[in-house]
Design an enzyme around this catalytic site. Structure first.
Site, PDB file in Angstrom:
ATOM      1  N   CYS B  93       0.878  -1.186   0.000  1.00 47.82           N
ATOM      2  CA  CYS B  93       0.000   0.000   0.000  1.00 47.82           C
ATOM      3  C   CYS B  93       0.904   1.222   0.000  1.00 47.82           C
ATOM      4  O   CYS B  93       1.610   1.471   0.986  1.00 47.82           O
ATOM      5  CB  CYS B  93      -0.892   0.000   1.237  1.00 47.82           C
ATOM      6  SG  CYS B  93      -1.809   1.546   1.490  1.00 47.82           S
ATOM      7  N   CYS B 202      -0.256   3.249  -6.563  1.00 43.95           N
ATOM      8  CA  CYS B 202      -1.360   2.885  -5.668  1.00 43.95           C
ATOM      9  C   CYS B 202      -1.685   1.431  -5.959  1.00 43.95           C
ATOM     10  O   CYS B 202      -2.015   1.091  -7.108  1.00 43.95           O
ATOM     11  CB  CYS B 202      -2.594   3.749  -5.911  1.00 43.95           C
ATOM     12  SG  CYS B 202      -3.996   3.195  -4.898  1.00 43.95           S
TER      13      CYS B 202
END
Lengths: 238, 238
Positions: B93, B202
């Site tokens: 992440c 992302c």
């Protein structure tokens, strides 16, 4: 009412004894995600996964008699997951359920037993003849056959079990493409006439089940349902 | 030579601080499996994954200012993974890397830092203009922009960042199909003229990258490479 410690979290955590093989572990996680209705990350289920492909081969130990006993490592991983916060355990590998009793004795949390859950689901459906697609180690230990016979259900084997074993080994090598899926589809078709339902009792075969065109129950899917049900029940209810 | 304890295992274990979101965690595991050449289970990499979707939203904390600080839970998971046996940590992440310093301070094992590794890879390739597809939280914290500018690399943003944010939220709801992939492909195409290369910064966008038809670097792929390299180096070499 007696005093209770402040609950830190009300959701329940499932520990996955994984890596047998890694593809099947990822497949279980994928199914758990897909079965969980969500709007954002927080609605998903909290898993702690030890994907440990170094656990000695269950097949080598149970049928080839050539490898070390995987029990110590399975027990170590189970205890490690409980220590890390798991409220229950799941094992996305049918063959490893041959060691389920040793794992249960090593921890004080429940094992969501894929073999028992699958047998109960098929027994509840009224089927009496199950065609079992599984590793030769599962057949030799009669892991499913013993449990099915307690419900009066007959377990049928594929005509050429060596082909099934070849496919399981292919998936463990990373060969999960359309040819492997089609080969499993052909084996399933050959068995369909003799059985009421087929059972995928090997999580490697679950990974390549897309080519099966006859009715089947997938033990990995039964386990994913059990993980979702367990995790979504409140930790403080019985 | 001094006496050494008997090594129990020579392979290195990578701990994954996961669940942000769960899809991206599974995607990283899938990439690690695919990048590892194997003949059997034992050749795969040993991972311990805490897929913990209950970690408070990084986006809510960093840009909406509405949620609790995720730092305590990130630090707890990091320490839990080290205790469980991890020799290094990885976080699939990008946004969570805003908390990387706190995580590093909580453990004595290295963090395979996805942002630093990605910046180094792009800097080594000689590119000077990077189009960044990432969450608004990554832009606001200048997580990539600061690191790129140290290498003289300019960071360009999409013309309509709110569309990117909508796609990230869609993936978190489980919407990973062809329409989401095509929408990301269109955004990428709009940016391609102005940049030398696009960067998927992302991990939700990594999950839907199949529709991108212009050159890009995927930070999740850079992290998967780092996990494989770290795990395959012998634990007892430096």
């Amino acid at each position: 009412m007696s005093a209770q410690p402040e609950p830190k979290s009300t959701h329940r955590v499932v520990g996955i004894i994984g890596g047998m093989g890694p593809e099947a572990t990822v497949d279980l996680m994928r199914r758990v995600i897909a079965k969980t209705p969500v709007r954002d990350d927080q609605d998903h289920i909290h898993l702690i996964v030890e994907s440990n492909p170094k656990i000695p081969s269950r097949i080598a130990h149970l049928i080839e008699g050539s490898g070390p006993d995987p029990t110590p490592e399975l027990v170590r991983v189970a205890a490690n997951l409980q220590r890390a916060g798991a409220d229950a355990l799941a094992i996305p590998c049918n063959t490893a359920h041959a060691y389920a009793d040793s794992i249960r004795r090593a921890v004080s949390i429940p094992l969501l037993d894929m073999v028992s859950l699958t047998v109960m689901e098929i027994a509840a459906s009224g089927r009496t003849r199950v065609g079992l697609l599984a590793s030769t180690a599962v057949h030799n230990t009669a892991l499913y056959a013993t449990a099915f016979s307690a419900h009066g259900i007959a377990t049928l084997l594929p005509p050429r079990q060596e082909q099934v074993m070849e496919l399981i080994k292919a998936v463990k090598r990373g060969d999960t493409g359309v040819p492997a899926q089609a080969a499993l589809g052909r084996i399933a078709l050959e068995m369909a006439d003799r059985a009421d339902v087929l059972l995928i009792g090997c999580s490697e075969l679950s990974v390549i089940s897309a080519g099966i065109a006859v009715p089947f129950v997938d033990s990995l899917d039964v386990l994913a349902d059990a993980v979702v049900r367990f995790a979504n029940r409140d930790r403080y209810t019985v």
